[in-house]
Design an enzyme around this catalytic site. Structure first.
Site, PDB file in Angstrom:
ATOM      1  N   GLY A  88     -23.274   5.259 -21.915  1.00  0.00           N
ATOM      2  CA  GLY A  88     -24.052   4.159 -21.331  1.00  0.00           C
ATOM      3  C   GLY A  88     -23.371   2.829 -21.536  1.00  0.00           C
ATOM      4  O   GLY A  88     -22.380   2.722 -22.257  1.00  0.00           O
ATOM      5  N   ARG A  91     -21.973  -2.595 -23.750  1.00  0.00           N
ATOM      6  CA  ARG A  91     -21.690  -4.037 -23.806  1.00  0.00           C
ATOM      7  C   ARG A  91     -21.620  -4.634 -22.407  1.00  0.00           C
ATOM      8  O   ARG A  91     -20.972  -5.644 -22.203  1.00  0.00           O
ATOM      9  CB  ARG A  91     -20.373  -4.284 -24.531  1.00  0.00           C
ATOM     10  CG  ARG A  91     -19.246  -3.510 -23.905  1.00  0.00           C
ATOM     11  CD  ARG A  91     -17.933  -4.004 -24.363  1.00  0.00           C
ATOM     12  NE  ARG A  91     -16.912  -3.058 -23.976  1.00  0.00           N
ATOM     13  CZ  ARG A  91     -15.639  -3.314 -24.052  1.00  0.00           C
ATOM     14  NH1 ARG A  91     -15.235  -4.463 -24.483  1.00  0.00           N
ATOM     15  NH2 ARG A  91     -14.783  -2.401 -23.689  1.00  0.00           N
ATOM     16  N   ARG A 181     -20.445   6.789 -12.168  1.00  0.00           N
ATOM     17  CA  ARG A 181     -19.290   7.544 -12.639  1.00  0.00           C
ATOM     18  C   ARG A 181     -19.614   9.035 -12.623  1.00  0.00           C
ATOM     19  O   ARG A 181     -20.794   9.420 -12.546  1.00  0.00           O
ATOM     20  CB  ARG A 181     -18.989   7.135 -14.096  1.00  0.00           C
ATOM     21  CG  ARG A 181     -18.899   5.641 -14.301  1.00  0.00           C
ATOM     22  CD  ARG A 181     -19.740   5.204 -15.501  1.00  0.00           C
ATOM     23  NE  ARG A 181     -19.823   3.721 -15.594  1.00  0.00           N
ATOM     24  CZ  ARG A 181     -18.921   2.962 -16.171  1.00  0.00           C
ATOM     25  NH1 ARG A 181     -17.894   3.515 -16.769  1.00  0.00           N
ATOM     26  NH2 ARG A 181     -19.046   1.654 -16.184  1.00  0.00           N
ATOM     27  N   ASP A 246     -16.345   9.352 -17.935  1.00  0.00           N
ATOM     28  CA  ASP A 246     -17.184   8.157 -17.792  1.00  0.00           C
ATOM     29  C   ASP A 246     -16.393   7.018 -17.155  1.00  0.00           C
ATOM     30  O   ASP A 246     -16.973   5.998 -16.792  1.00  0.00           O
ATOM     31  CB  ASP A 246     -17.744   7.715 -19.152  1.00  0.00           C
ATOM     32  CG  ASP A 246     -16.657   7.489 -20.178  1.00  0.00           C
ATOM     33  OD1 ASP A 246     -15.926   8.445 -20.481  1.00  0.00           O
ATOM     34  OD2 ASP A 246     -16.528   6.357 -20.668  1.00  0.00           O
TER      35      ASP A 246
END
Ligand code: AMP
Ligand code: MG
Length: 479
Positions: A88, A91, A181, A246
């Site tokens: 996930g 940032r 993604r 990812d």
């Protein structure tokens, strides 16, 4: 002058379990580094408004612009082959998506905008180095004609970030056709959440592949675009460095510029990333890694491919097995163009490989040798002159068999082989200067890299390969 961003927010309209809603965390003292004017205009945003204190506050995460619906996206992924069920945005905050001036949906995301529920041990921040690197390299990729996420702006935060050292903090505003993604699909597949997979698939088809007629058809199209993308990387000597699932974009944009780099001295085994101990993501391994990533994507779609699991597996496998052929075609097309060839002949592959082998033996400069084929000085960039001359005899004979004139061939080569790439030592130089408060080298490099095929006067120094003491052989992850 007020800032207006025409938000539409399709991702925020997806179910709650696709993300965590939260605003960026404000920073101490936002400072503007650069706004990408051309991109702002394309997005329908006034670039001058982004440069006002109000605009800079938005770019730093200190103000949430009208119409935004900020969130951190959930995704999972295989990192260096190891499964991580929850990654996930740790940032990054998606402010929202907009419809740009071409009618295309685009995400606007702040990278380095503070902690999120996905931050794990991280601080949610970025330091100036990776922000400068991503701005430079992603915009260079765009100018090279390679699908990529974009950089709309970079700002400093006036805060310090603790890494190996105490470093200045920064935020990058990233623009992408989406941030979906392979890992986004994996997140729901791993949870056996077939309903979410179906919703995500419908969203991706509507957004990126409106012509796709089924999940299998989507798979085929994603694979075809991925094969094109990797061939495009190979043709400019780009090494992504972290081809984790990812970081595999489903609409084929190059995404996540961490330890990425362009080869200077060519060798197929080249690796820059300090964390890639075993060369998993080396230059020449990128196509097979892409196959591996596509196989992961295929397995996520299986639950949507009908009741007959055996048949679905057979179809998905077949789709993945088409990658090598598609890749090979794309690779040949790109490297033929680099040799000025437009027609296809059986031994073109051997002709290209033989040049690459000569180059690899002495780590000849990838960019300058290929550009030199167009400019007539490739030989100067090789030490094995005899080897090169023998190869060039075959090449000239092959060129003579083409219908196109030598001038047309040369123009084709110039359009296929850039003179300017973001060389590592130049990127590093721009970062070092920026850390010391001088952004001039960053601005100069950004502007020069805007026309890589037709370099502006006064950019010759940027074409020079690094001296041994300038060479950057290790790059670090963007955290
Ligand atoms: P990346 O290497 O940027 O693809 O990041 C891999 C994962 O680590 C993603 O889930 C990121 O959001 C997360 N991450 C990277 N750096 C940080 C950071 N400084 N703080 C929090 N999460 C981070
Ligand atoms: Mg990533």
């Amino acid at each position: 002058m007020t800032l207006h961003i025409p938000f539409d927010n399709a991702y925020a309209a997806l179910p709650d379990r696709f993300y965590a809603r939260l605003a960026p965390t404000p920073v101490a003292a936002p400072g503007l580094i650069r706004v990408n004017h051309a991109l702002a205009q394309e997005l329908g945003i006034d670039p001058a408004a982004l440069e006002t204190p109000e605009g800079v506050a938005v770019l730093a995460g200190n103000a949430v612009p009208a119409g935004a619906d900020p969130l951190a996206q959930a995704y999972a992924g295989h990192q260096f082959g190891g499964w991580v069920p929850q990654l996930g945005d740790g940032r990054a905050i998606l402010l929202g998506d907009i419809i740009d001036s071409n009618g295309l949906r685009r995400d606007i995301q702040l990278k380095g905008a503070g902690r999120t529920p996905f931050s794990r041990m991280g601080d949610g921040r970025a330091w100036l180095g990776p922000v400068i690197r991503e701005y430079l390299v992603s915009e260079a990729m765009h100018a090279l004609g390679i699908p990529t996420t974009r950089a709309l702006a970079a700002v400093t935060t006036g805060e310090q970030v603790l890494r190996e050292a105490v470093l200045p903090g920064a935020v990058l505003t990233r623009v992408a056709s989406s941030h979906i993604r392979v890992g986004t699909f994996q997140y729901f597949a791993a949870r056996q959440d077939t309903e979410a997979l179906r919703t995500l698939t419908e969203h991706v088809i509507a957004r990126h592949y409106p012509e796709a007629t089924s999940p299998l058809d989507l798979l085929d199209r994603v694979i075809a675009r991925q094969a094109e993308l990797i061939a495009a990387w190979m043709a400019v000597g780009f090494i992504h460095g972290v081809m984790n699932t990812d970081n595999a974009h489903v609409a084929r944009e190059t995404i996540d510029y961490g330890p990425c780099a362009f080869v200077d001295g060519y060798h197929p085994d080249t690796v820059f990333s300090s964390i890639d101990q075993f060369g998993r993501y080396a230059y020449a391994r990128q196509p097979e890694i892409a196959v591996w990533n596509m196989a992961q994507f295929a397995s996520c779609l299986l639950p949507l491919m009908g009741e007959d699991t055996e048949a679905a597996i057979a179809q998905a496998t077949e789709a993945v097995h088409r990658f090598p052929g598609l890749y090979q075609d794309a690779w040949l097309r790109r490297f033929r163009a680099k040799l000025g060839l437009t027609e296809a002949r059986d031994d073109d592959g051997a002709l290209i490989h033989d040049l690459l082998t000569l180059m690899a033996a002495e780590r000849a400069d990838f960019t300058n040798v290929f550009r030199g084929l167009a400019e007539g000085n490739a030989r100067d960039w090789m030490r094995d002159r005899d080897g090169f001359d023998a190869w060039a005899v075959r090449w000239q004979a092959r060129r003579a068999a083409e219908a196109a004139t030598p001038d047309a061939q040369e123009a084709a080569m110039r359009a296929a082989s850039p003179a300017l790439i973001p060389r590592n030592h130049r990127v590093e130089e721009a970062i070092q200067a920026a850390v010391a408060g001088d952004f001039a080298p960053f601005h100069r490099l950004t502007e020069a890299l805007g026309s890589p095929f037709d370099p502006a006067p006064g950019t010759d120094d940027l074409r020079r390969p690094p001296e041994p003491d300038e060479a950057v052989t290790r790059t670090f992850c963007g955290t």
